[in-house]
Enzyme design. Sequence first.
Site, PDB file in Angstrom:
ATOM      1  N   ASP A  15       0.859  -1.184   0.000  1.00 30.75           N
ATOM      2  CA  ASP A  15       0.000   0.000   0.000  1.00 30.75           C
ATOM      3  C   ASP A  15       0.896   1.237   0.000  1.00 30.75           C
ATOM      4  O   ASP A  15       1.986   1.223   0.588  1.00 30.75           O
ATOM      5  CB  ASP A  15      -0.931   0.040   1.211  1.00 30.75           C
ATOM      6  CG  ASP A  15      -1.996   1.130   1.063  1.00 30.75           C
ATOM      7  OD1 ASP A  15      -2.989   0.900   0.362  1.00 30.75           O
ATOM      8  OD2 ASP A  15      -1.794   2.220   1.625  1.00 30.75           O
TER       9      ASP A  15
ATOM     10  N   HIS B 153      -5.823   4.820   6.147  1.00 29.66           N
ATOM     11  CA  HIS B 153      -5.230   5.793   5.220  1.00 29.66           C
ATOM     12  C   HIS B 153      -3.756   6.067   5.512  1.00 29.66           C
ATOM     13  O   HIS B 153      -3.218   7.075   5.078  1.00 29.66           O
ATOM     14  CB  HIS B 153      -6.022   7.103   5.189  1.00 29.66           C
ATOM     15  CG  HIS B 153      -7.411   6.944   4.666  1.00 29.66           C
ATOM     16  ND1 HIS B 153      -7.672   6.418   3.414  1.00 29.66           N
ATOM     17  CD2 HIS B 153      -8.621   7.224   5.219  1.00 29.66           C
ATOM     18  CE1 HIS B 153      -8.994   6.387   3.227  1.00 29.66           C
ATOM     19  NE2 HIS B 153      -9.585   6.865   4.306  1.00 29.66           N
TER      20      HIS B 153
ATOM     21  N   ASP C  54      -3.243   0.134   6.108  1.00 30.87           N
ATOM     22  CA  ASP C  54      -4.024  -0.405   4.990  1.00 30.87           C
ATOM     23  C   ASP C  54      -3.394  -1.676   4.427  1.00 30.87           C
ATOM     24  O   ASP C  54      -4.098  -2.605   4.021  1.00 30.87           O
ATOM     25  CB  ASP C  54      -4.167   0.644   3.890  1.00 30.87           C
ATOM     26  CG  ASP C  54      -5.154   1.747   4.278  1.00 30.87           C
ATOM     27  OD1 ASP C  54      -5.807   1.612   5.323  1.00 30.87           O
ATOM     28  OD2 ASP C  54      -5.256   2.737   3.533  1.00 30.87           O
TER      29      ASP C  54
END
Length: 468
Positions: free
Chosen positions: A17, A155, A160
């Site tokens: 991510d 976030h 994530d």
Amino acid sequence: MLQITAIIILMNYVITDIETTGGNARREKITEIAIYKFNGNEIVDELNTLVNPERHIPQQIQQLTGITNDMVADAPRFYEIAKRVVEITKDCVFVAHNAAFDYNFIQHEFKALGYEYQREYLCTVKLSRKLMPGLPSYSLGILAEHLGLQIENRHRASGDALATVELFKKLLDKHDGDDLADVELSEVLKGINANLDKQTLKKLPEYTGVYYFLDDQDLPIYIGKSVNIKKRIYSHFSNKRSVRAIEMKSRIAKIDYEVTGSELIALLYEAAEVKHHMPHYNRLLRRSVFTWGLFTFTDEAGYINLTLKRNSAKSGDAIVLFNNKKEGEKYLHKQIEHYQLCQKLCGVYKSASGCFHQQIGLCHGACIGMEPPVDYNRRVESLIEQTSIPNNSYFLIDKGRSAAEKAVVKIEHGVYKGFGFAEKNLTGSIEDLHNVIKPYDDNKDVRSILRSFINRKHYEQLIYFNAE
């Protein structure tokens, strides 16, 4: 993309991510990256770091991610962690939620370093849709709630990515052991020619260039261009909207391509190759590269009018061409302000009286006959002249196929002469630029392409030279 088989849990995955300064991989940069190497049972390695994007992080992005400019000021730049990214992801499948976003950003970061980063990748959004159909949304938050997973530090890259690890474990549990193709690739493979090597589809590059569909006789039946060859070819193979598209797919026995780097070169090369080979489906599916254009006509009162409309073989010669209507509208409004043109005579304001700009003093009154046609038309003609290809001699320099080279297009006395590629350090030598040019014919299609790119300054550099 990846085909998952019964040995799926024996593979190594890098579940990834990123956080970024914005949504466009070509313009924005990575601010944080988290990579967890997962062997199907447990995490065996990881990389988790902030990244200095070497640019300002917009306020709204800071509010969303919690990553501030101060936090990344002393963080490593991407080139400082690039080797580690290559090492941890080597021989692994790249996995992410909405994988195209993360993968494209990382690809662009490497491309800026002159390195071609390619991994097979798998999207947990698409895999979730395949294994858990019928959910109202496949966002990471909704899936976590549906499966009872906890997401900490939402976030942020690490939070994530770890949530995606847990999601991926659940998806592996739901895997029934039969062959399970990635959604996108499974659609691509349906109805293909028996002679087409499936590995060809998996190994297609995600770069700008020209591609060829060849039949069993090794003859081109379709030639196209794209800023992402793989994505565009996949869209062809997934197209079920017409009998012709399905028929073409069934006839493709081989795929070839040429990476060009520059979109301008791809368009010029595609035009030349289509005219040379005249592939069957290019003739049947003939379409303009640019779907919208700005056209002129003179009304009964003698005023030159501008009109934005769809571009077709019957629409005549446009003074500027655009990829879409929105792009054309933006350009037209900018020219109205710059040349003080009448909104009504440019087709953007309809009324029985004067246009809005006339009412507030920005239009000289051509729409109500206050300004003589000769005065108004002089400004329109200035715009038209500005959109024409300059009649002098010059090279257009654009990005090449790698960071070490540049694309070169030669125009002599306003006539297209061809293109080539030069080493980056040779672009300062006019003689060397002449020597790399491969000659191609000038024609209406080529001039439309060049005019559009020159008018919008979609190139890196313009170098003039003296021609005999």
